[in-house]
Every structure is written in structure tokens, then in C-alpha cells.
Design a protein around this motif. Structure first.
Motif, PDB file in Angstrom:
ATOM      1  N   THR A  65       0.846  -1.179   0.000  1.00  8.55           N
ATOM      2  CA  THR A  65       0.000   0.000   0.000  1.00  8.55           C
ATOM      3  C   THR A  65       0.880   1.227   0.000  1.00  8.55           C
ATOM      4  O   THR A  65       2.047   1.169   0.371  1.00  8.55           O
ATOM      5  CB  THR A  65      -0.931   0.005   1.216  1.00  8.55           C
ATOM      6  N   SER A  85       0.661   6.273  11.642  1.00  4.91           N
ATOM      7  CA  SER A  85      -0.093   5.089  12.050  1.00  4.91           C
ATOM      8  C   SER A  85      -1.159   4.763  11.038  1.00  4.91           C
ATOM      9  O   SER A  85      -1.804   5.652  10.488  1.00  4.91           O
ATOM     10  CB  SER A  85      -0.743   5.360  13.403  1.00  4.91           C
ATOM     11  N   TYR A  86      -1.339   3.497  10.811  1.00  2.00           N
ATOM     12  CA  TYR A  86      -2.317   3.055   9.823  1.00  2.00           C
ATOM     13  C   TYR A  86      -3.112   1.889  10.372  1.00  2.00           C
ATOM     14  O   TYR A  86      -2.629   1.092  11.168  1.00  2.00           O
ATOM     15  CB  TYR A  86      -1.627   2.606   8.537  1.00  2.00           C
ATOM     16  N   GLU A  87      -4.338   1.790   9.879  1.00  2.12           N
ATOM     17  CA  GLU A  87      -5.160   0.649  10.228  1.00  2.12           C
ATOM     18  C   GLU A  87      -5.286  -0.211   8.999  1.00  2.12           C
ATOM     19  O   GLU A  87      -5.775   0.252   7.974  1.00  2.12           O
ATOM     20  CB  GLU A  87      -6.555   1.142  10.552  1.00  2.12           C
ATOM     21  N   LEU A  88      -4.855  -1.427   9.105  1.00  3.31           N
ATOM     22  CA  LEU A  88      -4.960  -2.304   7.940  1.00  3.31           C
ATOM     23  C   LEU A  88      -5.856  -3.475   8.286  1.00  3.31           C
ATOM     24  O   LEU A  88      -5.940  -3.887   9.435  1.00  3.31           O
ATOM     25  CB  LEU A  88      -3.570  -2.828   7.548  1.00  3.31           C
TER      26      LEU A  88
ATOM     27  N   GLY B   8     -16.360 -13.124  18.193  1.00  5.90           N
ATOM     28  CA  GLY B   8     -16.977 -13.267  19.501  1.00  5.90           C
ATOM     29  C   GLY B   8     -15.928 -13.702  20.502  1.00  5.90           C
ATOM     30  O   GLY B   8     -14.743 -13.592  20.276  1.00  5.90           O
ATOM     31  N   VAL B  11     -14.586 -10.581  25.597  1.00  3.94           N
ATOM     32  CA  VAL B  11     -14.385  -9.131  25.536  1.00  3.94           C
ATOM     33  C   VAL B  11     -14.797  -8.592  26.902  1.00  3.94           C
ATOM     34  O   VAL B  11     -15.917  -8.839  27.324  1.00  3.94           O
ATOM     35  CB  VAL B  11     -15.259  -8.486  24.450  1.00  3.94           C
ATOM     36  N   PRO B  12     -13.943  -7.938  27.573  1.00  2.00           N
ATOM     37  CA  PRO B  12     -14.313  -7.438  28.903  1.00  2.00           C
ATOM     38  C   PRO B  12     -15.443  -6.435  28.792  1.00  2.00           C
ATOM     39  O   PRO B  12     -15.486  -5.655  27.855  1.00  2.00           O
ATOM     40  CB  PRO B  12     -13.061  -6.760  29.430  1.00  2.00           C
ATOM     41  N   PHE B  21     -14.910  -1.069  33.141  1.00  2.00           N
ATOM     42  CA  PHE B  21     -14.725  -0.416  31.854  1.00  2.00           C
ATOM     43  C   PHE B  21     -15.704  -1.020  30.869  1.00  2.00           C
ATOM     44  O   PHE B  21     -16.082  -2.173  30.983  1.00  2.00           O
ATOM     45  CB  PHE B  21     -13.307  -0.632  31.364  1.00  2.00           C
ATOM     46  N   ILE B  23     -16.020  -1.842  27.140  1.00  2.00           N
ATOM     47  CA  ILE B  23     -15.559  -1.901  25.756  1.00  2.00           C
ATOM     48  C   ILE B  23     -16.285  -3.045  25.096  1.00  2.00           C
ATOM     49  O   ILE B  23     -15.920  -4.203  25.263  1.00  2.00           O
ATOM     50  CB  ILE B  23     -14.045  -2.154  25.647  1.00  2.00           C
ATOM     51  N   GLN B  26     -15.249  -2.718  18.908  1.00  2.00           N
ATOM     52  CA  GLN B  26     -13.925  -2.231  18.588  1.00  2.00           C
ATOM     53  C   GLN B  26     -13.947  -0.753  18.257  1.00  2.00           C
ATOM     54  O   GLN B  26     -13.010  -0.036  18.533  1.00  2.00           O
ATOM     55  CB  GLN B  26     -13.349  -2.991  17.399  1.00  2.00           C
ATOM     56  N   ARG B  29     -12.830   1.546  20.927  1.00  2.81           N
ATOM     57  CA  ARG B  29     -11.395   1.565  21.169  1.00  2.81           C
ATOM     58  C   ARG B  29     -10.690   2.347  20.078  1.00  2.81           C
ATOM     59  O   ARG B  29      -9.859   3.158  20.328  1.00  2.81           O
ATOM     60  CB  ARG B  29     -10.854   0.142  21.163  1.00  2.81           C
ATOM     61  N   LEU B  30     -11.057   2.056  18.843  1.00  2.00           N
ATOM     62  CA  LEU B  30     -10.387   2.727  17.738  1.00  2.00           C
ATOM     63  C   LEU B  30     -10.637   4.219  17.808  1.00  2.00           C
ATOM     64  O   LEU B  30      -9.784   5.007  17.459  1.00  2.00           O
ATOM     65  CB  LEU B  30     -10.880   2.178  16.400  1.00  2.00           C
ATOM     66  N   VAL B  33      -8.158   6.378  19.793  1.00  2.00           N
ATOM     67  CA  VAL B  33      -6.781   6.525  19.335  1.00  2.00           C
ATOM     68  C   VAL B  33      -6.775   7.392  18.083  1.00  2.00           C
ATOM     69  O   VAL B  33      -7.523   7.170  17.171  1.00  2.00           O
ATOM     70  CB  VAL B  33      -6.162   5.157  19.010  1.00  2.00           C
ATOM     71  N   PRO B  35      -4.164   9.745  15.304  1.00  2.00           N
ATOM     72  CA  PRO B  35      -5.080   9.736  14.165  1.00  2.00           C
ATOM     73  C   PRO B  35      -4.772   8.551  13.284  1.00  2.00           C
ATOM     74  O   PRO B  35      -3.692   8.423  12.748  1.00  2.00           O
ATOM     75  CB  PRO B  35      -4.712  11.035  13.442  1.00  2.00           C
ATOM     76  N   TRP B  36      -5.667   7.664  13.188  1.00  2.00           N
ATOM     77  CA  TRP B  36      -5.429   6.461  12.400  1.00  2.00           C
ATOM     78  C   TRP B  36      -5.911   6.648  10.968  1.00  2.00           C
ATOM     79  O   TRP B  36      -6.975   7.168  10.714  1.00  2.00           O
ATOM     80  CB  TRP B  36      -6.180   5.290  13.017  1.00  2.00           C
ATOM     81  N   GLN B  37      -5.124   6.194  10.063  1.00  2.00           N
ATOM     82  CA  GLN B  37      -5.560   6.269   8.669  1.00  2.00           C
ATOM     83  C   GLN B  37      -5.906   4.865   8.209  1.00  2.00           C
ATOM     84  O   GLN B  37      -5.132   3.936   8.376  1.00  2.00           O
ATOM     85  CB  GLN B  37      -4.444   6.791   7.785  1.00  2.00           C
ATOM     86  N   GLN B  38      -7.054   4.748   7.610  1.00  2.00           N
ATOM     87  CA  GLN B  38      -7.454   3.470   7.053  1.00  2.00           C
ATOM     88  C   GLN B  38      -6.765   3.281   5.719  1.00  2.00           C
ATOM     89  O   GLN B  38      -6.700   4.192   4.912  1.00  2.00           O
ATOM     90  CB  GLN B  38      -8.975   3.464   6.824  1.00  2.00           C
ATOM     91  N   LYS B  39      -6.198   2.119   5.541  1.00  2.00           N
ATOM     92  CA  LYS B  39      -5.540   1.868   4.270  1.00  2.00           C
ATOM     93  C   LYS B  39      -6.068   0.579   3.681  1.00  2.00           C
ATOM     94  O   LYS B  39      -6.325  -0.377   4.424  1.00  2.00           O
ATOM     95  CB  LYS B  39      -4.036   1.735   4.468  1.00  2.00           C
ATOM     96  N   ASN B  40      -6.210   0.581   2.386  1.00  3.89           N
ATOM     97  CA  ASN B  40      -6.619  -0.664   1.731  1.00  3.89           C
ATOM     98  C   ASN B  40      -5.409  -1.344   1.139  1.00  3.89           C
ATOM     99  O   ASN B  40      -4.553  -0.709   0.523  1.00  3.89           O
ATOM    100  CB  ASN B  40      -7.638  -0.360   0.637  1.00  3.89           C
TER     101      ASN B  40
END
Lengths: 431, 460
Positions: A65, A85-88, B8, B11-12, B21, B23, B26, B29-30, B33, B35-40
Motif C-alpha cells: 500500500t 499510524s495506519y489501520e490495515l 466473539g 471481551v471485557p 470499563f 468496551i 472495537q 477503542r479505535l 486513538v 489519528p489512524w488512517q485506514q488503508k486498503n
């Protein structure tokens, strides 16, 4: 079946019982896997290497990627670490990947301090984890782990040997992170040069005592492949995100006038081996090593620095409470002592200064006493002189008075004499 | 190896109270956090193999689980354990708790290693012979609480060592509480026990010897028990929510049948050509593994096959953390108290998110600042005093100097005066003496003349 760690830990006195049917706890690994999958995985890679060695390209190639933005210039004043940081996601497995790049590494004229920002960064991640672990109310299982799990060290393809910067940096990092050295842009090296280069690098690393990451060989399922791969270290890699048509397929490759280098061709470079080892086989082990070895070492050093000690090496249980209390009391005592010392110092200074001033005062008084004495003497002399003068004046006056009296008497007598003479004359005149 | 991924599982989840807590999903949780970038991905990378790596490592390490059984004697605890794990954990050689009654409640544990399908499990069974068997059962839960706490403490100490190594997890992961099948409701002892332990361990209440209750009685009994549990706000083990629909359905079914009514047996009987575990009665066979006869299968599936990991997770993330934060907060509180730093007590009340080390750092910094300030102040006072004194000294010096000057002047004036006087006197004396000399001369002259005259005999 080989004894598991748990079984070994339990010791000899544990009964081993046969089961008369299917109980079902063989699903435990599945339960564990399910939990981790739903929780998501995370992995942090640090790429260390000089500018222009193809670090970003390699990451792109590894993870199929396009990651980062523009390539960096050579004019950085110091080494900086940039992390992205990335989410894959790959077939229901979610991975939070963080790639940390060293920007400006090796570009400065004086590279003595180059390794420092890197070490500091790694330590900062350990510190953050340690702080979280030591909190009173903590959420460890939910903590996003930012500790660096592996460091890919990019070696410039000179074909000769490691640079001294490389050795220095790797030596500083080998106790903090799993180092995987790779030869970058290895399409610049021919096959024969490459073998010699690899041997030279390995021997230099060994002779300098640099501990690089060894793929684990204790698990039978992967022992074989891992030990084979260990022999191919350091991996000679090429990265490319461009695709070239070779035969019928589009493959990642670099096209030269004299031929095309295929990235995923194992006879062209070790890229496939790297990907296999790093991602497909040992990712979890890298993470585990970071946690159980490097982090523990950091933690141990940090705690010892702060003065914590295990009260007894192995035998007696160690009470956290006691240590904290003891540490705290000691610490408070120290502070009290410092305070006391400071006060004492001040009292001392005050005393000294007072004595000084008293000395000065005394001197002053003495001086003036002396002057006074001198003055007294002068006065006395003057008095004496005066007295002398007065005596002289007196005696002169007396003389004067006496003389005048005499004179007046004489005058009177003279006068009377004259009168007498006159009388006589007169008398005589009569005769 | 293919990737086995079942969505399944553990999961606490949320529990109200101290260190809990929530949660579930997901995304939560996400979301925290940045800054996460989604990547394909444009091709197969291979980290989908991670679960396999985890699987491999976990099998290599092995598993451990600690199960506690509590209940009066004679409720079939040992038999149930044997039935659950299909092995003679308790036998004539190793008698169960009901055969080992002591005068006071004991807490004893036995460890066994069992293997199945390549997976090794170190199972620890903790039992409490003597529980509830005395005439006066006050505080019979105390040894149980002490045991659980001591296991927590061991773990905490091991975790807090400077030199740590792989820590064995001996904490109690689950407590099966056996309720006698009276058919009426919970006994005061049951309520008391569960109230005291629900925040320390996962409690799974079971109706023991359920083959003495008819289905209707059982239903009634269960309703009654659940109502009483709710009334007393007892928190028994809750199943985690799952995203999977199928699993949700199963979980709901289990929830409806709580508390589970179980039957155990050590004997195998032949029923309709099949060999099953069961209890032989003149009127028939109560089969242990028959879902219509009792809830044993549900218990086994839940406890071992699906939720064993979750029980461990909840113990680790909820019960242990509660214990730990309470324990460490007590230390800090004591520490602060000893220092008589009154103002700081309130700050450390909110110990949330402060680690003791950071706390000490904070205190140290504060103290350093305080000392600096004190030093500065003292310095100032010192300087001022010194200045004063020096000034005074100067003043007295000036004064004395002045006086000295004055006296000198005085003296000089007197000197001058004296000089003047002397001069005058000398002058006067000189002139008078001159005069006298002249007079004398005159007199001399006069007397000489007289003499002359006399000689001349001017006298007739």
C-alpha cells in the motif's frame, strides 16, 4: 507431547490424569485467538537508515500500500523521528501498524549524536508503558502499545563493510529493540559481491558484540524455516511500488536497460524472505520479545535507578507495599535532611557574617580609641605648653609689676631727692 | 495452517463500580486513538497469519485455570467436578471435600495436569471442606476471602518485582457456588457468601442435585433465586455481549436458565444401547448429559468450551485490578498521611491515573520548589540584615570620624590661640624689656650725671 512451559512451571508434584472422554478445553487456543482477533493486533516498526536508502518504498512494498507523503531532503539539522499510524485489515484480522521513520539520519557532518533521538524515542515508549503499568487505576489490556517491536536497520549497499555510524547506532539499539539489519537497494550489488558483503557484515556485527534479532528456533513447527532464514541474514532487499509487465502478469519490479529486477523473485533479492519472516511467521514473536525481554530490561533498569530492590532474590515474597512505604519514608527523610542542611547552612552563614561584622566594629572602635588617645596626648601637650606660657606670663607680669613699683618708688625717691635738693638749694640760697 | 477465526469470545464488559470499563465494540477503542488512517491493501501481505502465530504460541505455553467449588457437604461437588472434566480428580485416594471435614473451614487446592488434542491444561481445583457445616457458620466465608486475596497478593508481588519472570497465574478464575435444592429460595448463608465475594471472583451459582426437583419446581426455584440475587444486588458472572448473532442467541438461552441446575455422576450406565453418565433410579435414569434432564451440558460448554478464557480475562481485568488499585491506594494514602502534608491529601484523593512513582516524582519536584523558595527568602532576609548592619557600621564610622575631625579642629584652634597669645606676650615682653633697658640706661645716665655733679661740688 512436549512439556509446556506451564507444566514445567508447575513442577514435579502435579498429577497427570487421563480423560475418559472429550472435555472440550482443547478449544482454549481458539478462545484465546478469538479474543485477540476481536481486540485487534498492533505492530510498530522503526526504520533506521540514511536518507535515500528506500525506507518508505520498502514499507510500501512490504504492506502493499502507499503509505507516506513526499521523500525527505538531506538538509535536516538533526535526526527526527516521524511516526505514522495506519489501520490495515486482511480477512477479518485488523492490524494497527505504526511506521516510524528516522528523518535526517546520517545527513549531518557530525553524526556523534545521531543515535540519541532514536534511543530517546524508544525509551519514551517504554516509559509510557511503564507509567501506565504503575498507575493505581490502570487499563493495561486496553492500552495502545506504542513500543517499537522491531527495528529495520538499512545498510547502505557499499559492498565493503558497515559504516562506523551503523556500528555505533546498532550497538546502542541492540539491547532496546529487535534489530533486523537489511541491505537496502541491493540491486546495486552483484551476487558475488553480495555474499562477501553479507559475510563481512555478519562478522563485523559479531566482533563488535552487536546482538541482532534471531528468528526463534524453539517451536518445532517453525524451527526449520527460521534457522534457515537466520543464515540468510542480513536480507538484501529491493523495494518498488511500480509494476512492470513480465510475461502475463504485472509484477513489482524495477526496470533497467540491462534487465528487470523482480522484487518478489527470490533469486533476485531477499524481499520475499523478509516478508515471510517479518510478517507471516514471527510478527507475534517480535512483539513478545519486545515485551518480555527489552521492556523488562528497561523496567528493571528504571526501577533500580529509582532505588527499588527486590527484598529477597527468590525465596521470600516481595511486598510492594513495604517497598513503597520504605521508599517513601526514605525519600521524605532525604527531603527533610536537605531542608535541615539548608537551614544549618544559613545559620552558619549568619553566624559567620555576624562575627565578621563584630570584628569590623571592634576594629573601628579600636581605631577611634587610638585616635582618641592621640588626641588626649596632644591636648595634654597643649595644656602643658599653655601652662608654661601662663607661668612665663605670670612671672613676666610679676617682674613688670615689681619693676614698675621700683620705678615708681625710685621716682618718688628721686622726686623727694629732687625736692630735697630743691629744698637744699633753696636753703642754700638763703645763706 | 488455515485461519480459524470465530468472531466473539472474551471481551471485557461493563460493570458499574470502581475499576470497570465498557468496551463492547472495537469502534469505541479505535475511536479513542488518533489519528489512524485506514488503508486498503492491494495484495496479500500475510499478517492474516497472526492468529495462527498466537495459536501456536499459546499451545506451546500451555494453559492454566483455577476453579473454586464452594458449598455445604453432600451437595455433589466432587462428583460434579469429576463429571465436568471426565476424570477421577476426586477418588478414594484423593477424597473430596465432604470426606475431609475439619473442625474449621479449610481452603485446600489440588493441581492436576490434563491433556487433550495437543492442548495441556494445568487445572487447580480449590475446595472448602467444612463450609457451612458447623452449627455456627458466622464468618465461614472469611477463609475463602483470605485465600482469594492471598492469591491476588502473590500475583501483585510477582508483578511488582524488579526482576520479573514468567508469572504463574494462580488466581481464582471462577467460583462454583452450590445451592442446596430446597426448592424455596436462597439461604441466608448463600446470600451472605455471594454478597461478600461477588466483587472478588466470578461467581457461578449452581443448583446442586437438581434431580430432586421436577421441572416446574426447578423453574420456580430458579426464578426465586434470581429474584433474590437481584434484590440483594449480587453480581454474578455475566456473559459478554457478542457481535455474532448465533452466539448472542446461545448466550440469551443460557441467561434464561440461570442459575444452572446440575446433576453429576461417577457411574456410567447403559441406556438404550448408549453408555451414558447418569444416576440409576428405580423409576429411570437421570442422564447427566441430557439437556432435558439438567443443565450440565450448558455448564460444561460455557465453563470450558466457550468462556474459560473470558473468565480468566474478567478475573485479570476486573477483579484483580480492583484488588490492586485498592491495595496501592491504601499504600499511597498511608504514605501521604505519615507526612502530615495536609494540603496534599486532597490531591491524592483522586488517585485515578497517577502511578505511585509519578506521585513521588511530583512530591519531589514540589519539595524542591518549596526549598528553592525558602532558600530565596532566607537569602533575602540575610542580605537585608547584612545590609542593615553594614550601614550601621558605616554610620557609626562616619560619626566617629566626624567627631574626631571636630576635636582635631578644636585642638588646632586652641593651638593657634596659644600661638597668638605667646606671640603677644613675646611682643609685650620684648617691648617692655626694651623699655626697661631704655629706662635703665636713662637711670644710668642720670646717676652718672649726678655723680659728675657731685664731684663737681656744685653744692656750696
Amino acid at each position: 507431547m512436549a512439556a509446556t512451559e506451564i507444566a514445567r512451571q508447575a513442577g514435579e508434584g502435579v498429577r497427570s490424569l487421563p480423560l475418559s472422554g472429550h472435555v472440550g478445553f482443547d478449544s482454549m487456543p481458539d478462545q484465546l485467538v478469538n479474543k485477540s482477533v476481536s481486540h485487534g493486533f498492533c505492530f510498530n516498526i522503526l526504520c533506521v537508515g540514511e536518507t535515500g536508502l528506500g525506507k518508505s518504498t520498502l514499507m510500501d512494498t512490504l504492506f502493499n500500500t502507499k503509505f507516506e507523503g513526499e521523500p525527505n531532503s538531506h538538509s535536516q539539522p538533526g535526526v527526527q523521528l516521524k511516526s505514522n499510524s495506519y489501520e490495515l485489515q486482511e480477512s477479518s484480522v485488523r492490524l494497527k501498524l505504526t511506521v516510524v521513520n528516522t528523518v535526517g539520519f546520517g545527513d549531518q557532518i557530525n553524526k556523534e549524536e545521531s543515535y540519541k533521538p532514536i534511543v530517546e524515542f524508544i525509551d519514551a515508549q517504554f516509559e509510557a508503558y511503564l507509567q501506565e503499568e504503575l498507575k493505581i487505576k490502570r487499563t493495561l489490556h486496553n492500552y495502545h502499545d506504542t513500543r517499537i517491536h522491531t527495528c529495520l536497520y538499512f545498510i547502505a549497499p557499499t559492498g565493503h563493510s558497515l559504516k562506523s555510524l551503523d556500528l555505533v547506532t546498532m550497538k546502542k539499539l541492540d539491547s532496546k529493540v529487535n534489530i533486523i539489519p537489511i541491505i537496502a537497494k541491493s540491486d546495486a550489488i552483484s551476487k558475488s559481491e553480495l555474499t562477501k558483503f553479507k559475510i563481512k557484515i555478519t562478522s563485523e556485527l559479531v566482533s563488535n558484540g552487536v546482538q541482532i534479532y534471531q528468528f526463534p528456533t524453539d517451536d518445532e513447527t517453525v524451527a526449520e524455516i527460521n534457522s534457515t532464514m537466520n543464515a540468510h541474514l542480513p536480507f538484501a532487499v529491493i523495494g518498488s511500488t511500480e509494476e512492470v509487465k513480465i510475461g502475463n502478469k504485472m509484477m513489482k519490479a524495477r526496470q533497467y536497460p540491462w534487465g528487470t529486477v523482480q522484487v518478489e523473485n527470490e533469486s533476485h533479492c531477499d524481499f520475499v524472505k523478509l516478508r515471510e519472516m517479518l510478517i507471516r511467521v514471527n510478527m507475534e514473536d517480535l512483539r513478545e520479545q519486545t515485551h518480555t525481554r527489552h521492556y523488562e530490561l528497561y523496567r528493571r533498569c528504571k526501577l533500580e535507578e529509582m532505588g527499588f530492590k527486590d527484598t529477597d532474590p527468590d525465596s521470600k515474597p516481595f511486598s510492594l507495599q513495604e517497598t513503597y512505604e520504605a521508599k517513601r519514608n526514605e525519600f521524605m527523610g532525604e527531603l527533610q535532611k536537605k531542608e535541615e542542611e539548608m537551614r544549618q547552612m544559613f545559620v552558619q552563614r549568619v553566624k559567620e557574617k555576624e562575627a565578621e561584622l563584630k570584628e569590623a566594629e571592634k576594629e573601628l572602635h579600636e581605631k577611634f580609641d587610638r585616635l582618641k588617645k592621640l588626641h588626649q596626648e596632644e591636648k595634654k601637650k597643649l595644656e602643658d605648653k599653655k601652662k608654661v606660657l601662663d607661668d612665663e606670663v605670670n612671672s613676666f607680669k610679676q617682674r613688670k609689676t615689681a619693676a614698675e613699683l621700683l620705678q615708681s618708688q625710685a621716682q618718688q625717691a628721686g622726686g623727694s631727692q629732687t625736692l630735697k635738693r630743691e629744698k637744699e638749694r633753696k636753703n642754700s640760697g638763703f645763706l | 495452517m488455515s485461519v480459524r477465526v470465530k468472531v466473539g469470545g472474551g471481551v471485557p464488559r461493563e460493570r458499574d463500580g470502581e475499576c470497570r470499563f465498557a468496551i463492547h465494540r472495537q469502534e469505541k477503542r479505535l475511536g479513542t486513538v488518533a489519528p489512524w488512517q485506514q488503508k486498503n491493501l492491494e495484495g496479500y501481505v500475510g499478517f492474516a497469519n497472526l492468529p495462527n502465530q498466537v495459536y501456536r504460541k499459546s499451545v506451546k505455553r500451555g494453559f492454566e485455570f483455577t476453579l473454586m467449588v464452594v458449598g455445604e457437604s453432600g451437595l455433589g461437588k466432587s462428583t460434579l467436578i469429576n463429571s465436568l472434566f471426565l476424570t477421577d480428580l476426586y477418588s478414594s485416594e484423593y477424597p473430596g471435600p465432604s470426606h475431609r471435614i475439619k473442625k474449621t473451614v479449610q481452603v485446600e487446592q489440588s493441581k492436576v495436569l490434563i491433556k487433550e488434542g495437543g492442548v495441556q491444561l494445568l487445572l487447580t481445583i480449590v475446595d472448602t471442606p467444612g463450609f457451612g457445616d458447623a452449627v455456627d457458620n458466622s464468618n465461614c466465608w472469611q477463609p475463602v476471602i483470605d485465600h482469594i486475596d492471598s492469591k491476588f497478593e502473590d500475583y501483585l508481588n510477582a508483578e511488582s518485582r524488579v526482576n520479573r519472570r514468567q508469572m504463574p497465574d494462580n488466581r481464582v478464575h471462577c467460583c462454583l457456588y452450590f445451592i442446596a435444592p430446597s426448592g424455596h429460595g436462597l439461604k441466608p448463608l448463600d446470600i451472605e457468601f455471594m454478597k461478600r465475594l461477588h466483587e472478588k471472583v466470578n461467581i457461578i451459582p449452581l443448583i446442586a442435585k437438581a434431580d430432586t426437583l421436577t421441572p416446574e419446581e426447578c423453574q420456580q426455584f430458579k426464578k426465586q433465586i434470581m429474584k433474590e440475587i437481584q434484590d440483594h444486588k449480587i453480581k454474578i458472572y455475566e456473559f459478554p455481549e457478542t457481535d455474532d448473532e448465533e452466539e448472542s442467541k446461545i448466550v440469551k438461552k443460557i441467561k434464561d436458565r440461570l442459575p444452572l441446575a446440575v446433576v453429576g455422576s461417577n457411574t456410567i450406565i447403559e441406556v438404550n444401547g448408549k453408555r451414558v453418565r447418569g444416576r440409576q433410579y428405580p423409576w429411570g435414569v437421570a442422564e447427566v448429559e441430557n439437556g432435558e434432564h439438567c443443565d450440565f451440558t450448558i455448564l460444561r460448554n460455557m465453563l470450558i468450551r466457550t468462556h474459560m478464557q473470558d473468565l480468566k480475562d474478567v478475573t485479570n481485568n476486573v477483579h484483580y485490578e480492583n484488588y490492586r488499585s485498592r491495595k496501592l491506594a491504601a499504600v499511597t494514602y498511608n504514605g501521604v498521611d505519615n507526612n502530615k502534608n495536609k494540603g496534599q491529601l486532597t490531591k491524592y484523593d483522586t488517585v485515578e491515573g497517577i502511578s505511585p512513582l509519578a506521585q513521588m516524582e511530583e512530591e519531589r519536584r514540589e519539595h524542591v520548589a518549596k526549598m528553592k523558595k525558602m532558600e530565596m527568602e532566607m537569602e533575602q532576609v540575610f542580605e537585608m540584615k547584612v545590609k542593615e548592619k553594614i550601614q550601621k557600621l558605616k554610620d557609626s564610622e562616619t560619626e566617629l570620624q566626624r567627631r574626631h575631625e571636630q576635636m582635631k579642629k578644636n585642638l588646632e584652634a586652641q593651638h593657634k590661640e596659644l600661638e597668638e597669645k605667646r606671640r603677644q606676650y613675646e611682643e609685650e615682653k620684648a617691648s617692655w624689656e626694651n623699655q626697661q633697658r631704655m629706662l635703665e640706661q636713662q637711670k644710668l645716665d642720670a646717676s652718672r650725671t649726678l655723680e659728675k655733679n657731685k664731684k663737681k661740688g656744685k653744692i656750696f
